[in-house]
Design a protein around this motif. Structure first.
Motif, short mmCIF file in Angstrom:
data_model
loop_
_atom_site.label_atom_id
_atom_site.label_comp_id
_atom_site.label_asym_id
_atom_site.label_seq_id
_atom_site.Cartn_x
_atom_site.Cartn_y
_atom_site.Cartn_z
N ALA A 70 0.82 -1.20 0.00
CA ALA A 70 0.00 0.00 0.00
C ALA A 70 0.86 1.25 0.00
O ALA A 70 1.94 1.29 0.60
N LEU A 71 0.34 2.29 -0.66
CA LEU A 71 0.96 3.61 -0.68
C LEU A 71 -0.06 4.61 -0.16
O LEU A 71 -1.16 4.72 -0.69
N ASP A 72 0.31 5.35 0.89
CA ASP A 72 -0.55 6.36 1.50
C ASP A 72 -0.03 7.74 1.10
O ASP A 72 1.07 8.14 1.51
N LEU A 73 -0.80 8.47 0.29
CA LEU A 73 -0.40 9.79 -0.21
C LEU A 73 -0.90 10.88 0.73
O LEU A 73 -2.08 10.92 1.05
N GLY A 74 0.01 11.78 1.14
CA GLY A 74 -0.40 12.81 2.09
C GLY A 74 -0.81 12.20 3.41
O GLY A 74 -1.88 12.48 3.94
N CYS A 75 0.06 11.39 3.96
CA CYS A 75 -0.30 10.52 5.09
C CYS A 75 -0.48 11.27 6.41
O CYS A 75 -1.07 10.72 7.35
N GLY A 76 0.03 12.52 6.52
CA GLY A 76 -0.03 13.20 7.81
C GLY A 76 0.67 12.39 8.87
O GLY A 76 1.70 11.77 8.61
N PRO A 77 0.13 12.35 10.10
CA PRO A 77 0.77 11.57 11.15
C PRO A 77 0.46 10.08 11.11
O PRO A 77 0.66 9.36 12.08
N SER A 140 -6.14 10.42 1.44
CA SER A 140 -7.14 11.09 2.26
C SER A 140 -6.67 12.52 2.50
O SER A 140 -5.96 12.80 3.47
N GLY A 141 -7.03 13.43 1.58
CA GLY A 141 -6.74 14.84 1.79
C GLY A 141 -5.59 15.42 1.01
O GLY A 141 -5.28 16.61 1.18
N CYS A 142 -4.94 14.66 0.15
CA CYS A 142 -3.85 15.19 -0.67
C CYS A 142 -4.37 15.77 -1.99
O CYS A 142 -4.03 16.90 -2.36
#
Length: 243
Positions: A70-77, A140-142
Motif C-alpha cells: 500500500a501507498l498512503d499519499l499525504g499521510c499526515g501523522p 485522504s486529503g492530498c
C-alpha cells in the motif's frame, strides 16, 4: 535569454512557480507551512486523532480491499497507514511535512507496526523512492490540495504505480460543502488555491475514468467517541484497475 521549456515536466514546474511564492499547501515549499500546522499536537483537529477513515475500514471489512502493498499519499501523522500496517499491509507513506512524518514514526513505534515513512512531494519521490507497483494507493486529503495541472502528474503516478487488479481510494473535498468552487483557470489568475479545491462526483468520475468505479459516496459522519474518522464534507471513492 532563457529558453528552457523543452518537456512536459518543464511546463509543469513552470506552472508550479505560479503558486510557490504563496507557499501553497501542496508544493515542496509548503512543507514549513504544514510543519507549523502539525506543531501543536493538542489542537482539536479531527484528523489529528489516530483513527482510520471510516470508508477505508468499510472497504477492508467488506473485502473490497485485500492485504498487499500500500501507498498512503499525504499521510499526515499516519492514521490510515498505521491501520493498514496493523492488518499486515506493507506500507509506504508520504507527506510534505517533516513534523507529520516524525509524529507518524513515533506512532508506528508505539503501535509496534512497520511503516516506511518518506518526507517530500510525492511526484519527486515517485521518481526516486517509490519502486514497483502497489495493490492499494490511498489518498485522504492530498488530491484536493493539488493545482489543476498536477492532476496530470497524479494520473501518471497512478498509471505507473497502481498494480493490475489494484485499488485506488480517495477522500477529498465535496462541492458545496468544503473547498473552492472556482473554475480551474481562476486559480492561475489569482495565484493561490484558496485552501483546496472542491470536486463534484461527476468531475471525479471524469478524472479517474481510466479506472473502474467501485463506490463513490459522501463520507459518513462519525461521532467523537467513534474509533473511525468521518466527516460528511468529503467524498470517498474506491476505484479499481483491471487485472
Amino acid at each position: 535569454m532563457d529558453r528552457t521549456i523543452c518537456t512536459t515536466e518543464d511546463v509543469l514546474q513552470l506552472l508550479d512557480k505560479l503558486f510557490a511564492p504563496q507557499a501553497d499547501r501542496w508544493t515542496a515549499d509548503a512543507g514549513s507551512w504544514w510543519d507549523g500546522f502539525y506543531a501543536d499536537r493538542s489542537k482539536p483537529v479531527p484528523f489529528f486523532a489516530a483513527k482510520p477513515d471510516e470508508s477505508l475500514v468499510s472497504y477492508l471489512d467488506r473485502g473490497l480491499v485485500t492485504e498487499g502493498r500500500a501507498l498512503d499519499l499525504g499521510c499526515g501523522p499516519g492514521r490510515n497507514a498505521l491501520h493498514l500496517a496493523s492488518l499486515g499491509f506493507e506500507v509506504d507513506a508520504v507527506d510534505l511535512s517533516a513534523a507529520a512524518i516524525t509524529w507518524g514514526r513515533e506512532r508506528a513505534h508505539e503501535a509496534g507496526v512497520d511503516v516506511r515513512f518518506l518526507c517530500g512531494d510525492v511526484f519527486s519521490l515517485a521518481a526516486t523512492e517509490l519502486t514497483g507497483t502497489y495493490d492499494l494507493i490511498y489518498d485522504s486529503g492530498c488530491f484536493h490540495h493539488l493545482p489543476p495541472h498536477r492532476r496530470v502528474s497524479y494520473l501518471a503516478l497512478l498509471d505507473q504505480h497502481l498494480a493490475p487488479g489494484g485499488r485506488f481510494g480517495i477522500a477529498c473535498f465535496a462541492d458545496g460543502s468544503m473547498g473552492s468552487r472556482l473554475p480551474d483557470v481562476e486559480f492561475y489568475r489569482q495565484g493561490r488555491l484558496d485552501g483546496g479545491l472542491a470536486y463534484t462526483a461527476e468531475s471525479l468520475r471524469r478524472i479517474f475514468s481510466d479506472l473502474t468505479e467501485i463506490e463513490l459516496r459522501r463520507m459518513r459522519d462519525e461521532p467523537p467517541e467513534s474509533d473511525r474518522f468521518g466527516e460528511p464534507f468529503l467524498w470517498t471513492g474506491l476505484f479499481g484497475r483491471d487485472g
